[in-house]
Design a protein around this motif. Structure first.
Motif, PDB file in Angstrom:
ATOM      1  N   GLU A  14       0.928  -1.220  -0.065  1.00  0.00           N
ATOM      2  CA  GLU A  14      -0.089   0.169   0.053  1.00  0.00           C
ATOM      3  C   GLU A  14       0.812   1.144  -0.017  1.00  0.00           C
ATOM      4  N   ALA A  15       0.388   2.149  -0.565  1.00  0.00           N
ATOM      5  CA  ALA A  15       1.075   3.477  -0.674  1.00  0.00           C
ATOM      6  C   ALA A  15       0.103   4.643  -0.466  1.00  0.00           C
ATOM      7  N   GLY A  16       0.600   5.923   0.483  1.00  0.00           N
ATOM      8  CA  GLY A  16      -0.290   6.862   0.568  1.00  0.00           C
ATOM      9  C   GLY A  16       0.377   8.076   0.156  1.00  0.00           C
ATOM     10  N   GLY A  17      -0.372   9.055   0.164  1.00  0.00           N
ATOM     11  CA  GLY A  17      -0.049  10.556  -0.330  1.00  0.00           C
ATOM     12  C   GLY A  17      -0.205  10.578  -1.898  1.00  0.00           C
ATOM     13  N   THR A  18       0.010  11.616  -2.588  1.00  0.00           N
ATOM     14  CA  THR A  18      -0.176  11.996  -3.673  1.00  0.00           C
ATOM     15  C   THR A  18       1.057  11.353  -4.803  1.00  0.00           C
ATOM     16  N   PRO A  19       0.568  10.365  -5.640  1.00  0.00           N
ATOM     17  CA  PRO A  19       1.801   9.984  -6.549  1.00  0.00           C
ATOM     18  C   PRO A  19       2.350  10.993  -7.495  1.00  0.00           C
ATOM     19  N   PHE A  20       3.314  10.759  -7.754  1.00  0.00           N
ATOM     20  CA  PHE A  20       4.008  11.795  -8.854  1.00  0.00           C
ATOM     21  C   PHE A  20       5.010  11.216  -9.725  1.00  0.00           C
ATOM     22  N   HIS A  21       5.324  11.827 -10.777  1.00  0.00           N
ATOM     23  CA  HIS A  21       6.273  11.116 -11.726  1.00  0.00           C
ATOM     24  C   HIS A  21       5.722   9.916 -12.392  1.00  0.00           C
ATOM     25  N   ALA A  22       4.334  10.044 -12.774  1.00  0.00           N
ATOM     26  CA  ALA A  22       3.863   8.764 -13.378  1.00  0.00           C
ATOM     27  C   ALA A  22       4.308   8.759 -14.913  1.00  0.00           C
ATOM     28  N   THR A  23       5.064   7.724 -15.344  1.00  0.00           N
ATOM     29  CA  THR A  23       5.578   7.848 -16.720  1.00  0.00           C
ATOM     30  C   THR A  23       5.768   6.558 -17.467  1.00  0.00           C
ATOM     31  N   PHE A  24       5.707   6.448 -18.593  1.00  0.00           N
ATOM     32  CA  PHE A  24       6.287   5.274 -19.351  1.00  0.00           C
ATOM     33  C   PHE A  24       7.868   5.324 -19.452  1.00  0.00           C
ATOM     34  N   CYS A  25       8.566   4.494 -19.115  1.00  0.00           N
ATOM     35  CA  CYS A  25      10.039   4.146 -19.139  1.00  0.00           C
ATOM     36  C   CYS A  25      10.256   3.198 -20.279  1.00  0.00           C
ATOM     37  N   HIS A  26      11.357   3.691 -21.368  1.00  0.00           N
ATOM     38  CA  HIS A  26      11.543   2.992 -22.317  1.00  0.00           C
ATOM     39  C   HIS A  26      13.040   2.520 -22.274  1.00  0.00           C
ATOM     40  N   CYS A  27      13.822   2.726 -21.185  1.00  0.00           N
ATOM     41  CA  CYS A  27      15.270   2.284 -20.999  1.00  0.00           C
ATOM     42  C   CYS A  27      15.337   1.029 -21.282  1.00  0.00           C
ATOM     43  N   ARG A  28      16.504   0.389 -21.738  1.00  0.00           N
ATOM     44  CA  ARG A  28      16.842  -0.847 -22.015  1.00  0.00           C
ATOM     45  C   ARG A  28      16.751  -1.821 -20.665  1.00  0.00           C
ATOM     46  N   PRO A 103       0.347   7.670 -16.754  1.00  0.00           N
ATOM     47  CA  PRO A 103       1.330   8.138 -17.259  1.00  0.00           C
ATOM     48  C   PRO A 103       1.204   9.403 -17.811  1.00  0.00           C
ATOM     49  N   GLY A 104       2.075  10.348 -17.505  1.00  0.00           N
ATOM     50  CA  GLY A 104       2.236  11.788 -18.240  1.00  0.00           C
ATOM     51  C   GLY A 104       3.109  12.179 -19.051  1.00  0.00           C
ATOM     52  N   ASP A 105       4.102  11.198 -19.325  1.00  0.00           N
ATOM     53  CA  ASP A 105       5.184  11.262 -20.399  1.00  0.00           C
ATOM     54  C   ASP A 105       5.754   9.801 -20.725  1.00  0.00           C
ATOM     55  N   HIS A 106       6.765  10.183 -21.480  1.00  0.00           N
ATOM     56  CA  HIS A 106       7.737   9.142 -21.964  1.00  0.00           C
ATOM     57  C   HIS A 106       9.248   9.463 -21.431  1.00  0.00           C
ATOM     58  N   ILE A 107       9.984   8.655 -21.077  1.00  0.00           N
ATOM     59  CA  ILE A 107      11.431   8.809 -20.698  1.00  0.00           C
ATOM     60  C   ILE A 107      12.103   7.677 -21.240  1.00  0.00           C
ATOM     61  N   TRP A 108      13.649   8.205 -21.800  1.00  0.00           N
ATOM     62  CA  TRP A 108      14.440   7.167 -22.375  1.00  0.00           C
ATOM     63  C   TRP A 108      13.949   6.793 -23.729  1.00  0.00           C
ATOM     64  N   VAL A 109      13.199   7.686 -24.394  1.00  0.00           N
ATOM     65  CA  VAL A 109      12.752   7.397 -25.786  1.00  0.00           C
ATOM     66  C   VAL A 109      13.913   6.903 -26.737  1.00  0.00           C
ATOM     67  N   ARG A 110      14.986   7.389 -26.420  1.00  0.00           N
ATOM     68  CA  ARG A 110      16.080   7.056 -27.149  1.00  0.00           C
ATOM     69  C   ARG A 110      16.493   5.460 -27.456  1.00  0.00           C
ATOM     70  N   SER A 111      15.834   4.729 -26.306  1.00  0.00           N
ATOM     71  CA  SER A 111      15.903   3.272 -26.367  1.00  0.00           C
ATOM     72  C   SER A 111      14.753   2.488 -26.723  1.00  0.00           C
ATOM     73  N   ARG A 112      13.686   3.464 -27.117  1.00  0.00           N
ATOM     74  CA  ARG A 112      12.403   2.639 -27.597  1.00  0.00           C
ATOM     75  C   ARG A 112      12.562   1.929 -28.763  1.00  0.00           C
ATOM     76  N   GLN A 113      12.081   0.932 -28.466  1.00  0.00           N
ATOM     77  CA  GLN A 113      11.923  -0.269 -29.983  1.00  0.00           C
ATOM     78  C   GLN A 113      11.222   0.368 -30.839  1.00  0.00           C
ATOM     79  N   PRO A 114      11.853   0.252 -32.261  1.00  0.00           N
ATOM     80  CA  PRO A 114      11.640   0.710 -33.489  1.00  0.00           C
ATOM     81  C   PRO A 114      10.211   0.527 -33.796  1.00  0.00           C
TER      82      PRO A 114
END
Length: 130
Positions: A14-28, A103-114
């Motif tokens: 369980e987790a409380g409080g307001t979540p932050f940094h909801a993201t899609f991560c594409h890192c290898r 999620p509100g963004d995408h990070i590490w997109v340089r590693s996204r699969q083509p």
């Protein structure tokens, strides 16, 4: 308070409080750890997070990162970086209600699969969030 856990039910949290940094991560590293082209993460304050049933198995995926997963079913659960000790990232799909933390963004997109197409209009960052 949000709750979640693994596929087989052996590990719950369980987790409380307001979540932050909801993201899609594409890192290898996320790709390899989850066996998927990306992982959706949502971050909570570490002090507001606790395991409520069982405990995860952890492994060091890099020098400063411990990843938690269920030792029974293999579900990816957490990402814990010593560079941000006050935060814990939870695999968003393991939340009981993952739709509540989109999620509100995408990070590490340089590693996204083509072959992975993302046309959701969210901001994209080549590495970390700028």
């Amino acid at each position: 308070m949000v709750e979640g856990g693994c596929l087989c039910g052996a590990v719950r949290y369980e987790a409380g409080g307001t979540p932050f940094h909801a993201t899609f991560c594409h890192c290898r590293t996320c790709q390899m750890a989850a066996g998927a082209p990306l992982v959706a993460w949502v971050t909570f304050a570490a002090e507001r997070f606790r395991w409520t049933k069982g405990s995860p198995t952890n492994f060091a995926s890099s020098e400063n990162v411990a990843r938690g997963f269920c030792g029974s079913c293999g579900t990816t659960l957490t990402y814990d970086s010593s560079e941000h000790p006050d935060e814990i990232d939870i695999a968003a799909a393991t939340l009981d209600n993952p739709a509540a933390s989109p999620p509100g963004d995408h990070i590490w997109v340089r590693s996204r699969q083509p072959w992975m197409r993302c046309d959701d209009g969210l901001p994209e960052y080549q590495t970390r969030r700028e």
